[in-house]
Design a protein around this motif. Structure first.
Motif, short mmCIF file in Angstrom:
data_model
loop_
_atom_site.label_atom_id
_atom_site.label_comp_id
_atom_site.label_asym_id
_atom_site.label_seq_id
_atom_site.Cartn_x
_atom_site.Cartn_y
_atom_site.Cartn_z
N CYS A 74 10.69 43.99 -28.23
CA CYS A 74 9.65 43.28 -28.98
C CYS A 74 9.92 43.31 -30.48
CB CYS A 74 8.29 43.90 -28.68
SG CYS A 74 6.90 43.01 -29.41
N CYS A 75 10.37 44.45 -30.97
CA CYS A 75 10.66 44.60 -32.40
C CYS A 75 11.79 43.64 -32.82
CB CYS A 75 11.04 46.04 -32.71
SG CYS A 75 11.41 46.34 -34.45
N THR A 76 12.81 43.51 -31.98
CA THR A 76 13.93 42.62 -32.28
C THR A 76 13.43 41.18 -32.44
OG1 THR A 76 15.23 44.01 -30.77
CG2 THR A 76 16.28 42.02 -31.61
N HIS A 77 12.64 40.75 -31.47
CA HIS A 77 12.13 39.38 -31.52
C HIS A 77 11.26 39.16 -32.76
CE1 HIS A 77 13.63 37.82 -27.73
NE2 HIS A 77 13.26 38.95 -27.11
N SER A 78 10.45 40.15 -33.13
CA SER A 78 9.60 40.03 -34.32
C SER A 78 10.44 39.85 -35.58
CB SER A 78 8.71 41.28 -34.46
OG SER A 78 7.81 41.37 -33.39
N ILE A 79 11.54 40.62 -35.66
CA ILE A 79 12.42 40.51 -36.82
C ILE A 79 13.05 39.13 -36.88
CG2 ILE A 79 14.55 41.38 -37.87
CD1 ILE A 79 13.83 44.14 -36.66
N ILE A 80 13.47 38.61 -35.73
CA ILE A 80 14.13 37.30 -35.70
C ILE A 80 13.14 36.20 -36.10
CG2 ILE A 80 15.25 35.62 -34.20
CD1 ILE A 80 16.90 38.15 -35.09
N ILE A 81 11.90 36.32 -35.66
CA ILE A 81 10.87 35.34 -36.07
C ILE A 81 10.76 35.32 -37.60
CG2 ILE A 81 8.39 34.83 -36.05
CD1 ILE A 81 8.37 35.99 -33.16
N ARG A 82 10.71 36.50 -38.19
CA ARG A 82 10.60 36.60 -39.66
C ARG A 82 11.82 35.99 -40.34
NH1 ARG A 82 7.01 40.86 -41.71
NH2 ARG A 82 5.73 41.64 -40.01
N CYS A 83 13.00 36.23 -39.78
CA CYS A 83 14.23 35.69 -40.39
C CYS A 83 14.23 34.17 -40.38
CB CYS A 83 15.46 36.22 -39.65
SG CYS A 83 15.83 37.94 -40.01
N HIS A 84 13.82 33.57 -39.27
CA HIS A 84 13.75 32.11 -39.21
C HIS A 84 12.75 31.58 -40.23
CE1 HIS A 84 16.49 31.33 -35.98
NE2 HIS A 84 15.83 32.09 -35.10
N CYS A 85 11.65 32.29 -40.43
CA CYS A 85 10.68 31.90 -41.46
C CYS A 85 11.31 31.95 -42.84
CB CYS A 85 9.44 32.79 -41.41
SG CYS A 85 8.40 32.55 -39.95
N GLU A 86 12.06 33.01 -43.10
CA GLU A 86 12.74 33.15 -44.39
C GLU A 86 13.75 32.03 -44.61
OE1 GLU A 86 12.74 35.34 -47.06
OE2 GLU A 86 10.83 36.11 -46.28
N GLU A 87 14.39 31.61 -43.52
CA GLU A 87 15.40 30.55 -43.60
C GLU A 87 14.78 29.15 -43.57
OE1 GLU A 87 19.42 30.92 -43.28
OE2 GLU A 87 18.21 32.01 -44.76
#
Length: 444
Positions: A74-87
């Motif tokens: 779950c933590c991995t997916h949360s981080i990836i969601i944030r990264c796509h937002c940043e991008e």
């Protein structure tokens, strides 16, 4: 040992991020799979990349997760969601959320809020609402911050009535809106020309114990300025200080000053300028130039020496700050000084213009020349004439007539004759011609 090595790796990533050596960073990350023995270690690495503002590398490393024989949690997916937002890749961010939910993972409320906020910032309010509803459907009670993100998004795209409805819904529940909630909706109202309603909302917020901040008031100031009601802006500025003990910032004063200048409230603009300078804030160069020009034009229209004095003070302040004063402002101040019979200052500014490489308009010289002649200062007038000639300009006939007249009255007939000949040579034929017979008798 693994934790120790991870800390060393994170330190190297941080050092490399400051030097923008992305290829080296990727090589280091891809060569060390033995460090990622657990998904927790891998997540720690991803967070380090997020913190160092390298979301693109974080996403690239995530694609190699299968080669490390690890499964995302779950933590991995949360981080990836944030990264796509940043991008700024909102479609991928939403897709990453859907993937996490399909796998049975439930990202935390903060991740939902980040996604809602990012969607709203990009005007994708409908998508943000979908995420907001999913968040509620998963049992989360949306925070005030999550509501505020949606309120800002609705206001941003002009859906102000919907934002008002949401704000009222918040008031009807135990979730109390804060100053940011009210400011977001007020901003939306002001942007669609409903500043009076925004003021009513401010009064409502204050009545409920919410303390408005400088951003709240700046929203109102911008609204009144847009609507062509700058004097209401002045009233809000006073209200900030006296009723709410809120100190206006540079944006507050600049907004009011800009509105006053735009709608030609020159006297009030001078007062706001003086107050702004008095509290130690710097005024934008363009607004100072506009203020000088407006004050000058108003001063010679109304014959108001006080406004001319104000224009002179602003003008000198511009020069003290080492600002580049444009030619138009110089010329207006010269003309105003001439109208105010301040010919020494006018002539000094003409010399300053020439020194700065400007080519003053002939009309500026003509006014100085004629004004100096009216005061009997013929030599100074001739100096201004010479300066004009040196810059390739030619005075009009009136200036030559006035100069020749003054020289004749002072008995300087030879000088008057030379000036007449110089004018004719330049294609200007003065109306007044010295009497050559008189000059001849003088020589005899």
């Amino acid at each position: 040992v693994t934790r120790f090595r991870m800390k060393g790796l994170v330190h190297r990533i941080t050092a490399l991020s400051s030097s923008n050596t992305k290829p080296q960073m990727r090589q280091i990350l891809e060569k060390g799979p033995e460090l990622y023995q657990t998904i927790s270690d891998f997540n720690h690495l991803l967070m380090a990349l997020v913190i160092t503002r390298k979301p693109d590398i974080c996403l690239r490393i995530f694609t190699k997760l299968p080669s490390f024989q690890l499964e995302p949690d779950c933590c991995t997916h949360s981080i990836i969601i944030r990264c796509h937002c940043e991008e700024n890749n909102m479609d991928e961010a939403k897709r990453a959320l859907d993937t996490a939910l399909e796998k049975g993972f439930l990202p935390d409320a903060a991740t939902f809020t980040v996604l809602i906020n990012s969607l709203c910032k990009r005007g994708r309010v409908n998508k943000a609402r979908e995420v907001f509803e999913v968040m509620g459907g998963k049992g989360y009670k949306a925070s005030v911050h999550a509501h505020n993100c949606l309120l800002k998004g609705l206001s941003y795209v002009g859906k102000v009535d919907e934002a008002l409805e949401m704000l009222n819904d918040m008031n009807a529940t135990s979730l109390e809106p804060d100053v940011y909630s009210y400011t977001a909706v007020m901003d939306g109202l002001c942007k669609v020309g409903r500043s009076d309603e925004a003021m009513e909302l401010l009064n409502e917020a204050v009545g409920m114990g919410v303390v408005p901040n400088v951003v709240t008031f700046n929203t109102l100031l911008q609204g009144y300025s847009r609507e062509g009601r700058p004097m209401e802006g002045v009233a809000v500025l006073e209200m900030m200080k006296k009723e709410h003990d809120c100190v206006p910032d540079c944006v507050s004063y600049s907004t009011v000053l800009h509105g006053l200048l735009k709608w030609n409230q020159v006297v009030a603009a001078l007062g706001v300028y003086k107050e702004m300078v008095g509290v130690g804030l710097e005024v934008d160069l363009r607004m100072m130039g506009t203020l000088v020009r407006r004050l000058c034009k108003r001063s010679w229209k109304d014959r108001d020496r006080g406004l001319l004095q104000g224009a002179g003070e602003v003008f000198e302040k511009m020069k003290e700050r080492g600002l580049v004063v444009d030619q138009g402002t110089f010329e207006v101040i010269v003309q105003a000084l001439c109208e105010g019979k301040r010919f020494d200052q006018a002539l000094a500014n003409l010399y300053e213009m020439v020194r700065l490489g400007y080519s003053p308009e002939v009309i500026a010289f003509d006014k100085v020349i004629q004004g100096l002649c009216d005061e009997g200062r013929v030599d100074d007038a001739v100096s201004a004439l010479v300066l004009l000639h040196a810059n390739g300009g030619v005075p009009n006939r009136v200036s030559y007539d006035v100069l020749i007249k003054e020289l004749i009255e002072e008995g300087r007939l030879f000088c008057a004759s030379n000036l007449f000949c110089a004018a004719v040579k330049l294609g200007v034929v003065p109306n007044r011609e010295p009497d050559l017979n008189v000059i001849k008798r003088e020589w005899e």
